[in-house]
Every structure is written in C-alpha cells, then in structure tokens.
Design a protein around this motif. Structure first.
Motif, PDB file in Angstrom:
ATOM      1  N   HIS A 174       0.778  -1.329  -0.072  1.00  0.00           N
ATOM      2  CA  HIS A 174      -0.083  -0.116   0.089  1.00  0.00           C
ATOM      3  C   HIS A 174       0.960   1.197   0.058  1.00  0.00           C
ATOM      4  O   HIS A 174       1.787   1.336   0.579  1.00  0.00           O
ATOM      5  N   ARG A 175       0.314   2.286  -0.642  1.00  0.00           N
ATOM      6  CA  ARG A 175       1.106   3.540  -0.777  1.00  0.00           C
ATOM      7  C   ARG A 175       0.347   4.312   0.387  1.00  0.00           C
ATOM      8  O   ARG A 175      -0.514   4.346   0.726  1.00  0.00           O
ATOM      9  N   PHE A 176       1.386   5.127   1.040  1.00  0.00           N
ATOM     10  CA  PHE A 176       0.897   6.151   2.110  1.00  0.00           C
ATOM     11  C   PHE A 176       1.451   7.363   2.088  1.00  0.00           C
ATOM     12  O   PHE A 176       2.532   7.802   1.406  1.00  0.00           O
ATOM     13  N   ALA A 177       0.984   8.282   2.928  1.00  0.00           N
ATOM     14  CA  ALA A 177       1.321   9.510   2.650  1.00  0.00           C
ATOM     15  C   ALA A 177       1.211  10.219   4.538  1.00  0.00           C
ATOM     16  O   ALA A 177       0.446   9.607   5.186  1.00  0.00           O
ATOM     17  N   LYS A 212      10.497  12.164   9.319  1.00  0.00           N
ATOM     18  CA  LYS A 212      10.871  11.403  10.224  1.00  0.00           C
ATOM     19  C   LYS A 212       9.772  10.285  10.693  1.00  0.00           C
ATOM     20  O   LYS A 212      10.241   9.031  10.554  1.00  0.00           O
ATOM     21  N   VAL A 213       8.715  10.623  10.230  1.00  0.00           N
ATOM     22  CA  VAL A 213       7.451   9.675  10.688  1.00  0.00           C
ATOM     23  C   VAL A 213       7.503   8.781   9.426  1.00  0.00           C
ATOM     24  O   VAL A 213       7.388   7.334   9.576  1.00  0.00           O
ATOM     25  N   LYS A 214       7.630   9.209   8.222  1.00  0.00           N
ATOM     26  CA  LYS A 214       8.022   8.391   7.265  1.00  0.00           C
ATOM     27  C   LYS A 214       9.204   7.444   7.138  1.00  0.00           C
ATOM     28  O   LYS A 214       9.088   6.209   6.789  1.00  0.00           O
ATOM     29  N   ASP A 215      10.195   7.873   7.656  1.00  0.00           N
ATOM     30  CA  ASP A 215      11.311   6.964   7.569  1.00  0.00           C
ATOM     31  C   ASP A 215      11.324   5.863   8.807  1.00  0.00           C
ATOM     32  O   ASP A 215      11.492   4.663   8.637  1.00  0.00           O
ATOM     33  N   ALA A 216      10.453   6.249   9.839  1.00  0.00           N
ATOM     34  CA  ALA A 216      10.202   5.282  11.098  1.00  0.00           C
ATOM     35  C   ALA A 216       9.370   4.087  10.397  1.00  0.00           C
ATOM     36  O   ALA A 216       9.472   2.960  10.413  1.00  0.00           O
ATOM     37  N   ILE A 217       8.139   4.704   9.646  1.00  0.00           N
ATOM     38  CA  ILE A 217       7.351   3.513   8.937  1.00  0.00           C
ATOM     39  C   ILE A 217       7.957   2.574   7.869  1.00  0.00           C
ATOM     40  O   ILE A 217       7.842   1.270   7.909  1.00  0.00           O
ATOM     41  N   VAL A 218       8.815   3.307   7.146  1.00  0.00           N
ATOM     42  CA  VAL A 218       9.720   2.649   6.262  1.00  0.00           C
ATOM     43  C   VAL A 218      10.745   1.448   6.536  1.00  0.00           C
ATOM     44  O   VAL A 218      10.596   0.549   6.317  1.00  0.00           O
ATOM     45  N   ASP A 219      11.394   2.103   7.853  1.00  0.00           N
ATOM     46  CA  ASP A 219      12.414   1.156   8.522  1.00  0.00           C
ATOM     47  C   ASP A 219      11.423   0.077   9.350  1.00  0.00           C
ATOM     48  O   ASP A 219      12.004  -1.161   9.298  1.00  0.00           O
ATOM     49  N   HIS A 220      10.207   0.362   9.783  1.00  0.00           N
ATOM     50  CA  HIS A 220       9.557  -0.947  10.405  1.00  0.00           C
ATOM     51  C   HIS A 220       9.211  -2.032   9.471  1.00  0.00           C
ATOM     52  O   HIS A 220       9.457  -2.971   9.557  1.00  0.00           O
ATOM     53  N   PHE A 221       8.556  -1.652   8.076  1.00  0.00           N
ATOM     54  CA  PHE A 221       8.284  -2.544   7.208  1.00  0.00           C
ATOM     55  C   PHE A 221       9.503  -3.262   6.888  1.00  0.00           C
ATOM     56  O   PHE A 221       9.603  -4.369   6.454  1.00  0.00           O
ATOM     57  N   ARG A 222      10.607  -2.548   6.669  1.00  0.00           N
ATOM     58  CA  ARG A 222      11.906  -3.248   6.021  1.00  0.00           C
ATOM     59  C   ARG A 222      12.352  -4.267   7.099  1.00  0.00           C
ATOM     60  O   ARG A 222      12.852  -5.308   6.491  1.00  0.00           O
ATOM     61  N   ASP A 252       5.637   2.233  -0.696  1.00  0.00           N
ATOM     62  CA  ASP A 252       6.053   3.600  -1.349  1.00  0.00           C
ATOM     63  C   ASP A 252       5.281   4.770  -0.853  1.00  0.00           C
ATOM     64  O   ASP A 252       3.957   4.486  -0.247  1.00  0.00           O
ATOM     65  N   VAL A 253       5.908   5.881  -0.722  1.00  0.00           N
ATOM     66  CA  VAL A 253       4.902   7.180  -0.558  1.00  0.00           C
ATOM     67  C   VAL A 253       4.555   7.870  -1.763  1.00  0.00           C
ATOM     68  O   VAL A 253       5.049   7.677  -2.699  1.00  0.00           O
ATOM     69  N   ASP A 254       2.946   8.334  -1.414  1.00  0.00           N
ATOM     70  CA  ASP A 254       2.534   8.818  -2.501  1.00  0.00           C
ATOM     71  C   ASP A 254       1.608   9.979  -1.858  1.00  0.00           C
ATOM     72  O   ASP A 254       0.468   9.721  -1.298  1.00  0.00           O
ATOM     73  N   THR A 255       2.121  11.192  -1.959  1.00  0.00           N
ATOM     74  CA  THR A 255       1.558  12.203  -1.452  1.00  0.00           C
ATOM     75  C   THR A 255       0.046  12.635  -2.185  1.00  0.00           C
ATOM     76  O   THR A 255      -0.690  13.249  -1.729  1.00  0.00           O
ATOM     77  N   ASP A 256      -0.068  12.377  -3.312  1.00  0.00           N
ATOM     78  CA  ASP A 256      -1.385  12.852  -4.115  1.00  0.00           C
ATOM     79  C   ASP A 256      -2.259  11.871  -4.175  1.00  0.00           C
ATOM     80  O   ASP A 256      -3.614  12.536  -4.028  1.00  0.00           O
TER      81      ASP A 256
END
Length: 738
Positions: free
Chosen positions: A91-94, A113-123, A131-135
């Motif tokens: 899932h893409r997130f923002a 910083k929150v994005k990095d924390a989420i990405v690191d958790h899933f990794r 993936d990040v998708d702001t739109d």
C-alpha cells in the motif's frame, strides 16, 4: 464489534454541532475539543461518521499519544508502532502534519521522520518498504503536534470530508461544504425543510449553500459520491458493514430526493451561476433547484410558506469594494423586510461591523471560522409588515429627491444634459451626493457619502444612509447593480484620483457631442467632473482654429471638447500615465489621434532640440493632440524658455493639494496659484484667454500680485443648474493680458 477511540475534526466554532451529530450517529463518550470532538465508537460508527457527517473534516483513529521531545523522539515513537498490523507494504501511504510545537518547528521534517520510521519498520518486519504517494495514497497517517506532545492517527476518511465530490469548479473564496452545512444547521434549516419550507440564496456563487441544503432536505449522505476511502486499505476494514451502510444511504437518497422543498439560487455573476448549475448537476440535483441570474435585491420568495434566506455576501476587503459592500448590506436589509416578511434570514460574514447596515435585529449570533478567517453568522427573524406600518424613515430625503428630479429632469432635457447631479447634501441629515449618468443607454447612479458632521450620531447617520439608498433605488427605478456607492472623505493630494479597485469596466457617456469614458468602480471619481460641464462647453465654443493647453488635464475631457470645437492642436499635461492613457482613449473615441511624451525629461529634450528652429515643438509627422506626462509646475518653467510657444486658449484646473512622489516639491493651490497663473499667462498668445478654476473652499485669488492681467470672476457663468445648491466650492476666472 468493540469500540475504539476516535477524534473527528471540524472547522472551529462547529464543535458543539459536530458533537450532537456524532451522538445521533451512535458515538459514545462524546467530548468537545478545540477543532474537533473526541468520542468512542465501533467500526460501524466510524463508517457512519465518514459517510453521514455533514460537519466533519476528518475521522481519525488515534494510534499513540506520546511526549514530544524533538524529531529524534518522534522517530523513536513512530518506529515502535506495529504498522504492519494496519496496512501492508504493497500500500502507498502519505503523512500529514497539523498543529504546533516549540520542540518540532519544521512540519515537513517531522513528516519525513515519521515516514522514515514507517519505512524502516516494514523493512525490518517484511523485508520490503511501502511507497510514499502524497497525491493519491491508499493510507493516510495523521500527525498532530500539540505543544509538548504528539498524536499519531490513522485517517479513516483518507481525504478531507468537505470534498463531497460535486464541486467541479468554484468561484473566488468558496465556502467549504462542511462549513456551509454548519451555517445551515445553525440557521435552523433541517427543521424548516422537514416542514416543507423553501430556501433562497440570492448570492449563491458556485451554489454550495443551496446544494448542501438540498442534500440535507433530501436525506443525501454527504459521503455518498466519494470513490475512495482511507479505511479500505486498513487491515481491520469490514467490507460487509460498509456495503450495508452504503446500500442504505443509496435507498435513502432515492426516497429523499422525491420530496425536496422549493429551493432557489441566484447570482448576478453569470460565470458563478454556470458553476452552480454544473455543481448541482454533478450532485444529482438537475431540475430540482431554480437557478437564475439576478441581482440580489430582486430575489423573491419561493414556495407557499415562509422559509430561509441564507447568504454569504462578498467580503469586499479593498477600499474600492468597501462602498459597494456597504451599499449591498444597506439595500439587502431593506429588500429582506419588503420581500420576505415572516421568513428567517441567515447572513454569514467576516464583517460583523456591517451587520447594523442591514437594519435588522439579529436574534442569534454565532462565531465561526472560514479557514483562518474569523466570521459571524447572524440569524434574523424578518417580522411581517403590519397592516398600518409606521413610516420607514427618510421621507424628507425622498421628497427632496423627487422635487429635485422633477425640476432638474426638465432642465436637463431642455439643455441636452445627460449626466447631472440631482442631490448634493441638500439636507444636513442626509450627507450624500447623487449623480445621474446616462451611460451606454442605461441610467447609472453614482452616490457619494460625505463624512457626517461630528454632531450627528454615527448610528443615526448609518440609518439615514440606508434609508437614502433605498429611496434612491426606488424613486429612480434603478437596480442595485447600477447604483455605485463611494465614501468620500477629506482627501489630500491625488487621493481622489487613486485606484481603488481593479474591475476595469468602462462605459461611455455623451456630453454636447463628445464621447467620454467613465468608470464607476475603480476610482473615487468617475473620470468626468460634472461641475466642469459649463467650462468645457465654453472651451468647445471658443476653440476653433486655436492652440489649446490643458494643464492638470486628468482624463482629457476638456481637450476632447477643444478638439471637437475645432482646435488646430493641443497639449495636455498630467503626472499620471493612467489618466493620460484614459485621455488618449477619449480622443480616439471622438476620431482624434494623439501622441504621448513619456516623461518630463522627454519633454525637456524636445524643447531643447527645437529651441533654435523657432518652429513648434510638434513636427508634421506628429499628431496634433499631444499628451505629456509631467509635473505641471515644472513644465510651465521649461515652457517659458521657449519664446515662440504660445497658446490661444489655456485651461488650468489644479488639485487643491498634492505631494505626489512623481513631482518635485508640494503643490498647494492657495500658496502656488500666483506662480501658476503667471506661468500660464506667459504662454498666452496675443488675445489669448486663460481659464483658471479651483474647488478649494475658502480660496482667495491674490489679484494684487497678478498685475498686468485682466481678471474676471466668471464663477456664476460656469455653474449649471445642478450645482447651484448648496453654495458650491467651485470658482472660475477668465484671465487675459493687458
């Protein structure tokens, strides 16, 4: 299904209404907070809030609240959450950030910083990163900063709930849909709609208030048109619960739209009205709302029983719009009392100071915010007109206006005058000037309010202005769109000429065969000084085969008269490029070419280049009517160095005072008139005439310092019938050389 905490956001001022709405939707432990409501609810309550809340902005499911020590602590707290229990790495997130904190001042960095924390958790847990998708994200994570603590939440709606999906194209500063709904709830529309009462919005813009009102009356779920929700990617999503609620909403809409009460939206702006029609069609309301291009004051009731008039007037922050907005409020209040007796009215405004201009007593007043803009909602009960109503006030003004109109109308028709003053503060209590303009084959009314004397109660002055505007519209039979209201205050320098707005709407008048452009919106004055009409006519009659000089020429009306009267050539001088362009257009309208000199330096160079030739400044290739941008006092000094340059006819009408940055020094007509007149006289050809005029009250011509000149006061001969009462400031002299 077990309950869990929710936080539902809303525009400021709507919290109490939202709390009541959420309670009806099944929420428990409902508590108002600033900017939202905290409550408890199961999945069905959360879905109903997303689908049915008319007032909410977001439906958030708080995940964790923690102390906010800085961005590193923010990363640590976010990293500890079990994100893989909420959504998958596919899932893409923002991340969205709101609020304020002294510990984290950069919201974009906080989101990273929150994005990095989420990405690191899933990794770490899944071996892959989302993936990040702001739109167009599948999941939205909301971070709220509140001083020394922060809250991370899952946004179940996924996008702001005010976006219903029907608004295709808005107009300037549209209301958000959930704020429009709050206005309608506060105005009592749900109860009125249930009784079958009608609704009218005479300033509907893109139609948001009317469409929201129709959806309320038709039991249409405000989230029914949305195609994507934040909870759909949530791993705890219950599709069966959602599909049942959605099907129920479809059925309720089908039944509800069959019994809509009469509703109407109107606006004078055709473009806005087209947007309203398109939005209504998108909202499934084709043929169910009466949309009409109409002046707000021409709106009339719909249906057979009293209903609700709801309106969000234009704000009018600029000075040029200020007069129009005051006129609108004053006349709109009168219109409501005359046309909507027994109805309720709701006026949403960022200008509560203008509320008294309506002339109605607000039964309730509510504070609401349109974004960051503090506004008031004024609710009125419009009392029915009694069988024997007392005089509405302003009868003395009405009688005087009718008397003047009868007398001056005959005079104007007899003399061929199409633009004239019909009232000029004749009565001390009604300190306005009313000018009639026959422009583009329609009657326009230009109303100027003078500063009321200090002895007049400001409240009474406001009431009298409202009365005067209403009587003016009624007696002259002119719609509000052709009444142009300005507030005239004590002016210094060129303030009366400065631009007040950017509408750029010019109309054309005729004055003794001259076509002249006027503008009723952008400037305090219209482009033509009506009190100068007689001197312009005199210039036209005396200008045949003469060279004409027009100093402080403004929009060049006198120059047009001279050209039409047969002047062989003319020079018109002013500091303003805007007015010189206006003068050029006036000349063009009448079939004359003109040439502009851009600056005083251009003019000085031109003088020096021709100084040895003994010929005129204008070459054979130049147009016979020259427009010069220059400080007139400096121009006179330079012109005096050219012995061969003479004019047969000069018109000099200086401002009372000017300290424009474009000129050298300060001009004061009382102090400088001797030098000015002497400079003009030096340019007179043998037998030439100078006409000098001023509107400075108390002005005294110093004839003792003007030796060698024949001076004749012709003020009485340059005042037409419409400017003889009260005693005018206008003065005019005819000056010749001995």
């Amino acid at each position: 299904m077990s309950a869990f905490p929710l936080f539902v956001t809303t525009p400021r001022g709507v919290e109490a209404l939202l709390a009541a709405e959420l309670t009806q939707l099944g929420a428990t432990e409902v508590k108002e907070r600033i900017g939202g409501v905290a409550c408890q609810g199961d999945v069905a309550v959360a879905y109903r809030a997303c689908l049915w809340s008319r007032l909410a902005s977001r439906v958030l499911m708080p995940l964790r609240t923690f102390p906010l020590t800085g961005t590193d602590g923010l990363y640590t707290a976010a990293r500890e959450l079990a994100w893989d229990d909420l959504f998958t790495a596919s899932h893409r997130f923002a991340i969205e950030v709101a609020g304020h904190s002294a510990n984290v001042t950069h919201t974009h960095y906080a989101a990273l910083k929150v994005k990095d924390a989420i990405v690191d958790h899933f990794r770490d847990t899944a071996g892959q990163r989302p993936d990040v998708d702001t739109d167009n994200p599948d999941i939205r994570i909301h971070l709220h900063l509140d001083k020394e603590q922060a809250t991370l939440s899952l946004d179940l709606a996924g996008d702001s709930l005010h976006r219903r999906g029907y608004r295709l194209r808005g107009v300037e500063a549209p209301l958000k849909e959930n704020l429009a709904a709050a206005i309608l709830v506060r105005a009592g529309w749900p109860d009125l709609a249930a009784q079958g009462a009608g609704l009218v919005d005479p300033m509907c813009g893109s139609g948001t208030l009317v469409i929201e009102a129709a959806w309320m009356a038709g039991d249409v779920a405000p989230g029914l048109m949305r195609e994507k929700w934040g909870f759909e990617a949530w791993l705890d999503h219950k599709p069966k619960v959602w599909s049942d609620l959605h099907a129920e909403a479809l059925q309720r809409r089908s039944e509800g739209l069959k019994k809509l009460p009469p509703m109407a939206g109107s606006d004078i702006d055709l473009g806005a009205l087209k947007s309203a029609r398109k939005n209504a069609a998108q909202a499934g309301l084709t043929g169910k709302i009466d949309w009409t291009q109409l002046d707000a004051l021409e709106a009339r009731p719909v249906g057979e029983m009293p209903g609700l008039v709801v309106v969000n007037p234009p704000y009018g922050e600029r000075l040029g719009a200020e007069g129009e907005i005051i006129k609108l409020y004053s006349l709109f209040g009168m219109s409501l009392k005359r046309q909507f007796p027994g109805w309720k009215a709701a006026v949403f405004t960022s200008r509560p100071d203008l509320g008294p201009r309506l002339g109605l007593r607000a039964g309730r007043m509510y504070s609401l915010f349109n974004g960051a803009l503090a506004c008031k909602l004024l609710n009125f009960d419009i009392n029915p007109v009694s069988a024997n109503p007392p005089p509405r006030g302003g009868e003395e003004y009405a009688n005087r206006l009718q008397k003047n109109l009868k007398h001056l109308g005959k005079w104007a028709k007899r003399t061929g005058v199409s633009c004239y003053r019909v009232y000029d503060a004749d009565l001390p209590d009604y300190a306005i000037a009313v000018d009639l303009y026959e422009a583009d084959e329609q009657l326009h009314v230009h109303v100027q309010e003078y500063t009321a004397p200090k002895t007049i109660d400001p409240v009474k002055a406001e009431i009298r202005l409202r009365e005067a505007l209403a009587h003016t519209s009624e007696i002259l039979e002119v719609p509000a769109s052709r009444i142009h209201f300005k507030m005239r205050r004590s002016q210094k320098g060129t303030a009366q000429y400065e631009k007040h707005d950017e509408i750029g709407h010019f109309l054309e008048i005729d004055e003794y065969g001259c076509k002249l452009r006027v503008n009723f919106e952008d400037y305090l004055d219209t482009g033509v000084f009506l009190d100068h009409r007689p001197i312009r006519k005199r210039i036209q009659l005396e200008s045949a085969r003469k060279r004409f000089l027009n100093l402080f020429c403004y929009t060049g009306a006198a120059t047009v008269h001279a050209a039409l009267g047969g002047a062989t050539e003319s020079v018109s001088v002013d500091l303003s490029n805007t007015y010189l362009d206006w003068a050029a257009e006036n000349l063009r309208l009448n079939g004359f070419d003109s040439q502009q000199s851009g600056t005083l330096r251009d003019r000085r160079d031109q003088i020096h280049r021709s100084a040895g030739s003994g010929g005129p400044w204008r070459t054979k290739q130049q147009a016979p009517h020259e427009l010069v941008r220059a400080d007139c006092m400096q121009w006179l000094k330079i012109a005096a160095t050219k012995p061969g340059e003479r004019y047969d006819l000069i018109f000099c009408d200086p401002p009372t005072f000017s300290n424009s940055k474009k000129m050298e020094g300060i001009l004061d007509v009382q102090r400088d008139h001797v030098e000015m007149i002497q400079g003009c006289a030096a340019l007179l050809a043998p037998g030439g005439v100078l006409y000098f005029s001023t509107n400075r009250r108390g002005f005294k011509l110093d004839e003792a310092l003007l030796e060698g000149l024949q001076i004749k006061d012709i003020t009485a001969q340059t005042l037409d019938e419409d400017f003889k009462r009260p005693p005018p400031a206008h003065r005019c002299w005819q000056i010749r050389k001995d």
